[in-house]
Design an enzyme around this catalytic site. Structure first.
Site, PDB file in Angstrom:
ATOM      1  N   PRO A   1      -4.396   0.639  18.663  1.00 37.12           N
ATOM      2  CA  PRO A   1      -3.956   0.085  17.373  1.00 37.12           C
ATOM      3  C   PRO A   1      -4.187   1.089  16.277  1.00 37.12           C
ATOM      4  CG  PRO A   1      -6.223  -0.613  17.946  1.00 37.12           C
ATOM      5  CD  PRO A   1      -5.637   0.181  19.233  1.00 37.12           C
TER       6      PRO A   1
ATOM      7  N   TYR B   1      -9.339   5.636   7.352  1.00 37.56           N
ATOM      8  CA  TYR B   1      -9.329   5.998   8.562  1.00 37.56           C
ATOM      9  C   TYR B   1     -10.577   7.243   8.784  1.00 37.56           C
ATOM     10  CZ  TYR B   1      -5.035   3.736   9.912  1.00 37.56           C
ATOM     11  OH  TYR B   1      -3.945   2.760   9.644  1.00 37.56           O
TER      12      TYR B   1
ATOM     13  N   LYS C   1       1.111   0.095  15.057  1.00 40.25           N
ATOM     14  CA  LYS C   1       2.579   0.288  15.667  1.00 40.25           C
ATOM     15  C   LYS C   1       2.483  -1.235  16.469  1.00 40.25           C
ATOM     16  CE  LYS C   1       3.541   3.393  13.370  1.00 40.25           C
ATOM     17  NZ  LYS C   1       4.145   3.147  12.096  1.00 40.25           N
TER      18      LYS C   1
ATOM     19  N   TYR D   1       3.786   6.859  10.039  1.00 41.67           N
ATOM     20  CA  TYR D   1       3.125   5.542   9.763  1.00 41.67           C
ATOM     21  C   TYR D   1       3.915   4.441   8.954  1.00 41.67           C
ATOM     22  CZ  TYR D   1      -1.392   3.221   8.031  1.00 41.67           C
ATOM     23  OH  TYR D   1      -2.463   2.070   8.273  1.00 41.67           O
TER      24      TYR D   1
ATOM     25  N   HIS E   1       0.819  -1.234  -0.101  1.00 38.87           N
ATOM     26  CA  HIS E   1      -0.093  -0.101   0.075  1.00 38.87           C
ATOM     27  C   HIS E   1       0.801   1.220   0.068  1.00 38.87           C
ATOM     28  CE1 HIS E   1      -4.281  -1.716   1.448  1.00 38.87           C
ATOM     29  NE2 HIS E   1      -3.682  -2.310   0.633  1.00 38.87           N
TER      30      HIS E   1
HETATM   31  C1  PHB Z   1      -5.959  -4.039  10.736  1.00 39.69           C
HETATM   32  O1  PHB Z   1      -6.084  -4.379   9.573  1.00 39.69           O
HETATM   33  O2  PHB Z   1      -6.219  -4.882  11.785  1.00 39.69           O
HETATM   34  C2  PHB Z   1      -5.533  -2.713  11.184  1.00 39.69           C
HETATM   35  C3  PHB Z   1      -5.047  -1.838  10.271  1.00 39.69           C
HETATM   36  C4  PHB Z   1      -4.592  -0.617  10.338  1.00 39.69           C
HETATM   37  C5  PHB Z   1      -4.739  -0.288  11.813  1.00 39.69           C
HETATM   38  C6  PHB Z   1      -5.256  -1.126  12.720  1.00 39.69           C
HETATM   39  C7  PHB Z   1      -5.695  -2.318  12.324  1.00 39.69           C
HETATM   40  O3  PHB Z   1      -4.151   0.861  12.049  1.00 39.69           O
END
Ligand code: PHB
Ligand code: APR
Length: 400
Positions: A302, A210, A306, A394, A81
């Site tokens: 989450p 997000y 990280k 990130y 990505h």
């Molecule tokens: C996930 O795909 O579980 C996931 C992806 C990004 C995040 C948190 C969880 O920031």
């Protein structure tokens, strides 16, 4: 691992507690450099391989999997990505990670899959992983001959070692083996959780989204081009029975915005759970012959993806220090491990805390606080400098 082999094991160089990403990755980083270890895991292999966990790997974690040669399936099935989207009340923009970081990106590959790959590698390479090891206990940690004991199938196991790596997660025995007087902990528990679902439907976008919505946070993620992972911010006391799939899909469509909603494919959830959010750090990450790594030493919300990546950077630093000791007898890298790991951990804690504050609705988020969130998102949307900052955190700060 057969029981007789369990009790036959009596000595190794590094005893690793926990067969999560930290413990399994550490074992292979040591193995490829000729250092022996044994992993002791309280749960069954089936249980460990069934846990649904995170899904974003920083370049540093990908590089470690390449280095140990446990990368074939990740390279085949992982999704590279180059960016992700932020949306606030239907105003959506993309953070171009590759452009903003001079070519870096992230790999979307489930932690569950990475764990399966590492366990398979351990089996093929003959590096012992003892599952269903009950009552693991650490002994002589402050002496020169530490050892670990456990029970399995009614038999006692005892393993003498040079060092113990506590990779047994937040609830493990390792951190608890350190006298409270020698440990300092820092914690922030967030007043909400994430309700997550896994469904075998194509993701609503080719990248992650997000969302900060007045009703709360949402995240659209994925495990593959046919398996989606979604999260909704929810009260910690939320009842899953109050959230049938249809209600989850409806809420995701509202929070993620019209473009995502238009592409969203609904389906039955194959996993549904609620997890709390916490920031936590225990210092130092070493006590005599015991070294903590991963969730045993720290927890992040989450939001910034990280947790897995900090486990990887911890065991990168720890393996380097152990290999220096076995190579030259020098203990300087071991002595520096905790400080080196914590320097990177605290920066990831900050980013995860900041990103959570930017995107979630807190109980005290009043009209002014929300306008501050919207203004900051608007600023990030229009400022390359602000986007560089979010992008470099990130994709992962350097493993310096
Ligand atoms: C996930 O795909 O579980 C996931 C992806 C990004 C995040 C948190 C969880 O920031
Ligand atoms: N004895 C033996 N094993 C134990 C004990 C114990 N007393 N306590 C816990 N364990 C095992 C757990 O069953 C688990 O398999 O230790 C392992 C710890 O793994 P994780 O919790 O996954 O921690 P870590 O390897 O540091 O990986 C961090 O995993 O939980 C996610 O979000 C977290 O992505 C992050 C990553």
């Amino acid at each position: 691992m057969k029981t007789r082999e369990t009790t036959r094991l009596s000595r190794t160089q590094v005893a690793i507690i926990g067969a999560g990403p930290a413990g399994l990755l550490l074992q292979q980083l040591l193995h490829v450099a000729g250092v022996e270890s044994v992993v002791l895991e309280q749960r069954s292999r089936a249980y460990v391989e069934s846990r649904i966990r995170a899904g974003v790997l920083e370049q540093g974690a990908v590089d470690l999997l390449d280095r140990i040669g446990v990368n074939a399936r990740m390279r085949r099935e992982g999704l590279v990505h180059d960016g992700f989207s932020l949306v606030a009340d239907d105003d959506r923009f993309r953070v171009n990670l590759r452009d903003l970081t001079g070519g870096m990106n992230v790999m979307v590959y489930g932690q569950t899959e990475m764990t399966k790959d590492l366990i398979e590698a351990a089996e093929l390479r003959g590096t012992p992983v003892i599952f269903e090891a009950e009552g693991v206990a650490l002994h002589g940690v402050d002496g020169d001959r530490p050892f670990v004991t456990w029970r399995k199938d009614g038999q006692e196991g005892r393993l003498v070692c040079d060092f113990i790596a506590g990779c047994d997660g937040f609830h493990g025995v390792s951190r608890q083996s350190i006298p409270q007087r020698d440990l300092t902990t820092y914690e922030r528990v967030y007043p909400f959780g994430w309700l997550g679902i896994l469904a075998d439907v194509p993701p609503c976008d080719h990248e992650l989204i997000y969302a900060n919505h007045e009703r709360g946070f949402a995240l659209a993620s994925m495990r593959s081009e046919t398996r989606s992972r979604y999260y909704l911010q929810a009260p910690m006391d939320v009842k899953l029975s109050d959230w049938p799939d249809e209600r989850i899909w409806d809420e995701l469509a509202v929070r993620l915005g019209p473009a995502a909603a238009a592409n969203m494919r609904r389906g039955s959830s194959i996993e549904k759970s609620v997890a709390g959010l916490r920031s936590f750090v225990a210092e130092p990450m070493r006590w005599h012959r015991l070294f903590l790594a991963g969730d045993a030493a720290h927890i992040v919300p989450p939001t910034g993806a990280k947790g897995l990546n900090l486990a990887a950077s911890d065991v990168h630093f720890l393996s380097e220090a152990l290999l220096a000791y076995y190579g030259s007898g020098s203990t300087s890298a071991l002595d520096a491990y905790s400080g080196r790991a914590l320097k990177r951990i605290w920066k990831a804690e900050r980013f995860s805390w900041w990103f959570t504050g930017l995107t979630h609705r807190f109980p005290d988020t009043d009209a002014f606080s929300r306008r501050m969130q919207i203004a900051e998102l608007d600023y990030i949307k229009e400022s390359r400098a602000a986007q560089v900052t979010i992008a470099e955190n990130y994709v992962g700060l350097p493993l310096s």
